[in-house]
Structures are given as C-alpha cells and as structure tokens.
Design a protein around this motif. Structure first.
Motif, PDB file in Angstrom:
ATOM      1  N   GLU A 109       0.784  -1.099  -0.103  1.00  0.00           N
ATOM      2  CA  GLU A 109      -0.085  -0.054   0.163  1.00  0.00           C
ATOM      3  C   GLU A 109       0.767   1.276  -0.105  1.00  0.00           C
ATOM      4  N   VAL A 110       0.673   2.163  -1.016  1.00  0.00           N
ATOM      5  CA  VAL A 110       1.376   3.459  -1.156  1.00  0.00           C
ATOM      6  C   VAL A 110       0.881   4.259   0.098  1.00  0.00           C
ATOM      7  N   GLN A 111       1.898   4.740   0.952  1.00  0.00           N
ATOM      8  CA  GLN A 111       1.558   5.932   2.107  1.00  0.00           C
ATOM      9  C   GLN A 111       2.481   6.699   1.991  1.00  0.00           C
ATOM     10  N   LEU A 112       2.054   8.131   2.366  1.00  0.00           N
ATOM     11  CA  LEU A 112       2.840   9.238   2.585  1.00  0.00           C
ATOM     12  C   LEU A 112       2.521   9.854   3.926  1.00  0.00           C
ATOM     13  N   VAL A 113       3.588  10.010   4.628  1.00  0.00           N
ATOM     14  CA  VAL A 113       2.836  10.817   5.948  1.00  0.00           C
ATOM     15  C   VAL A 113       3.861  11.910   6.182  1.00  0.00           C
ATOM     16  N   GLU A 114       3.244  13.129   6.483  1.00  0.00           N
ATOM     17  CA  GLU A 114       4.008  14.169   6.645  1.00  0.00           C
ATOM     18  C   GLU A 114       4.260  14.766   8.084  1.00  0.00           C
ATOM     19  N   ARG A 157      11.083  22.580   9.301  1.00  0.00           N
ATOM     20  CA  ARG A 157      11.565  21.431   8.359  1.00  0.00           C
ATOM     21  C   ARG A 157      10.572  20.359   8.455  1.00  0.00           C
ATOM     22  N   LEU A 158       9.799  20.327   7.526  1.00  0.00           N
ATOM     23  CA  LEU A 158       8.759  19.165   7.159  1.00  0.00           C
ATOM     24  C   LEU A 158       9.628  18.032   6.475  1.00  0.00           C
ATOM     25  N   SER A 159       8.992  16.668   7.114  1.00  0.00           N
ATOM     26  CA  SER A 159       9.342  15.448   6.651  1.00  0.00           C
ATOM     27  C   SER A 159       8.342  14.802   5.981  1.00  0.00           C
ATOM     28  N   CYS A 160       8.675  14.063   5.099  1.00  0.00           N
ATOM     29  CA  CYS A 160       7.769  12.950   4.391  1.00  0.00           C
ATOM     30  C   CYS A 160       8.169  11.820   4.089  1.00  0.00           C
ATOM     31  N   ALA A 161       7.320  11.041   4.893  1.00  0.00           N
ATOM     32  CA  ALA A 161       7.868   9.527   5.075  1.00  0.00           C
ATOM     33  C   ALA A 161       7.156   8.767   4.042  1.00  0.00           C
ATOM     34  N   ALA A 162       7.874   8.154   2.944  1.00  0.00           N
ATOM     35  CA  ALA A 162       7.035   7.220   1.886  1.00  0.00           C
ATOM     36  C   ALA A 162       7.298   5.693   2.204  1.00  0.00           C
ATOM     37  N   SER A 163       6.040   5.068   1.876  1.00  0.00           N
ATOM     38  CA  SER A 163       6.346   3.524   1.732  1.00  0.00           C
ATOM     39  C   SER A 163       5.547   3.038   0.813  1.00  0.00           C
ATOM     40  N   GLY A 164       5.600   1.796   0.473  1.00  0.00           N
ATOM     41  CA  GLY A 164       4.717   1.194  -0.518  1.00  0.00           C
ATOM     42  C   GLY A 164       5.045   1.118  -1.924  1.00  0.00           C
ATOM     43  N   PHE A 165       6.030   1.938  -2.389  1.00  0.00           N
ATOM     44  CA  PHE A 165       6.697   2.211  -3.723  1.00  0.00           C
ATOM     45  C   PHE A 165       8.044   2.270  -4.014  1.00  0.00           C
ATOM     46  N   ASP A 203      13.264   5.628  -5.312  1.00  0.00           N
ATOM     47  CA  ASP A 203      14.047   6.165  -6.138  1.00  0.00           C
ATOM     48  C   ASP A 203      13.636   6.256  -7.600  1.00  0.00           C
ATOM     49  N   ASP A 204      12.352   5.703  -7.867  1.00  0.00           N
ATOM     50  CA  ASP A 204      11.825   5.772  -9.083  1.00  0.00           C
ATOM     51  C   ASP A 204      10.824   7.000  -9.202  1.00  0.00           C
ATOM     52  N   ALA A 205      10.698   7.847  -8.056  1.00  0.00           N
ATOM     53  CA  ALA A 205       9.518   8.602  -7.766  1.00  0.00           C
ATOM     54  C   ALA A 205       9.870  10.014  -8.034  1.00  0.00           C
ATOM     55  N   ALA A 206       9.028  10.949  -7.993  1.00  0.00           N
ATOM     56  CA  ALA A 206       9.100  12.193  -7.620  1.00  0.00           C
ATOM     57  C   ALA A 206       8.202  12.668  -6.582  1.00  0.00           C
ATOM     58  N   ILE A 207       8.583  13.501  -5.574  1.00  0.00           N
ATOM     59  CA  ILE A 207       7.992  13.912  -4.498  1.00  0.00           C
ATOM     60  C   ILE A 207       7.771  15.430  -4.612  1.00  0.00           C
ATOM     61  N   GLY A 208       6.351  15.681  -4.447  1.00  0.00           N
ATOM     62  CA  GLY A 208       6.134  17.003  -4.618  1.00  0.00           C
ATOM     63  C   GLY A 208       5.652  17.661  -3.387  1.00  0.00           C
ATOM     64  N   TRP A 209       5.799  19.055  -2.905  1.00  0.00           N
ATOM     65  CA  TRP A 209       5.075  19.535  -1.793  1.00  0.00           C
ATOM     66  C   TRP A 209       3.959  20.535  -2.191  1.00  0.00           C
ATOM     67  N   PHE A 210       3.137  20.393  -1.816  1.00  0.00           N
ATOM     68  CA  PHE A 210       1.724  21.336  -1.946  1.00  0.00           C
ATOM     69  C   PHE A 210       1.378  21.948  -0.793  1.00  0.00           C
TER      70      PHE A 210
END
Length: 127
Positions: free
Chosen positions: A1-6, A19-27, A30-37
């Motif tokens: 399951e793809v999950q992103l937690v700020e 400083r904000l952090s974005c923790a990623a899992s489930g994908f 290094d194949d991804a782009a991460i954007g902040w909105f």
C-alpha cells in the motif's frame, strides 16, 4: 500500500524556520518524484516544490524560491522541506505527494503523475 506521512508542522514566528518531513512507503522510492503542496484557508492548493529522486533535480515556485529547499534520504525513504525566512503568507496545510515511473524518463518532477497524497500537516506563522 502506498503511504505518505508528513511530519514537522507547527507554529513558527515570522522570519523563522521549520523543517517538514515526508515519509514514504509502499512504492519504489528512487523511481519517484515527491512534490510539496500547500493550501491556505479559502485558497486553492498550490504546488510549491518538488524533487525527482533519481537525479535530485528540484523545482521551486517563485513564492518560495530562495527560502525553501528540499533534500532526501533514500535509505530512509524520507524527503525534507526546509523552510527558512518564513512569512505569514506561508501559513497553510502542507502535503506531500508522490508520482512514479520516472527512472530513465525525461519526465521532470513538475510534470510527474502525482497519484498518492499524504494527509497534510498544518503550519502557522505568527507575526
């Protein structure tokens, strides 16, 4: 399951840093782009920065350029948004998003197919 937690939202004084952090899992990170909105009350969501993980290329909106920076920790699957010289106009709920399939492509983080979103973390800037 793809999950992103700020993480890391809170209250900061004008001129201060956060400083904000974005923790990623489930994908494949290094194949991804991460954007902040970010979305302020009564306003539309605004894309403010992004990073293509495979080559560390970044983009910043004019509203934050020169004040905000991004970095990543591939081993920990974390992306950071360092916010300096903050102003009341920066107050918003900040969310990170992920788009995949970028390795070996010319797709930039600006045009990545963002398909997964975190819940967001609120940032308040006091004057």
């Amino acid at each position: 399951e793809v999950q992103l937690v700020e993480y890391g939202g809170g209250v900061v004084q004008t001129g201060g840093s956060l400083r904000l952090s974005c923790a990623a899992s489930g994908f494949t990170f290094d194949d991804a782009a991460i954007g902040w909105f970010r979305q302020a009350p009564g306003k539309a969501s605004e894309g403010i920065s992004c990073m293509k993980i495979s080559d560390n290329s970044t983009w910043f909106a004019d509203s934050v350029k020169g004040r905000f920076t991004m970095s990543s920790d591939i081993a920990k699957k974390l992306v950071y948004l360092q916010m300096d010289h903050m102003a009341p106009a920066d107050a918003a709920v900040y969310s990170c998003a992920a788009g995949g399939g970028l390795i070996g492509s010319d797709t930039t983080c600006q045009t990545a197919p963002y398909a997964a979103w975190g819940q967001g973390t609120p940032v308040t800037v006091s004057s």
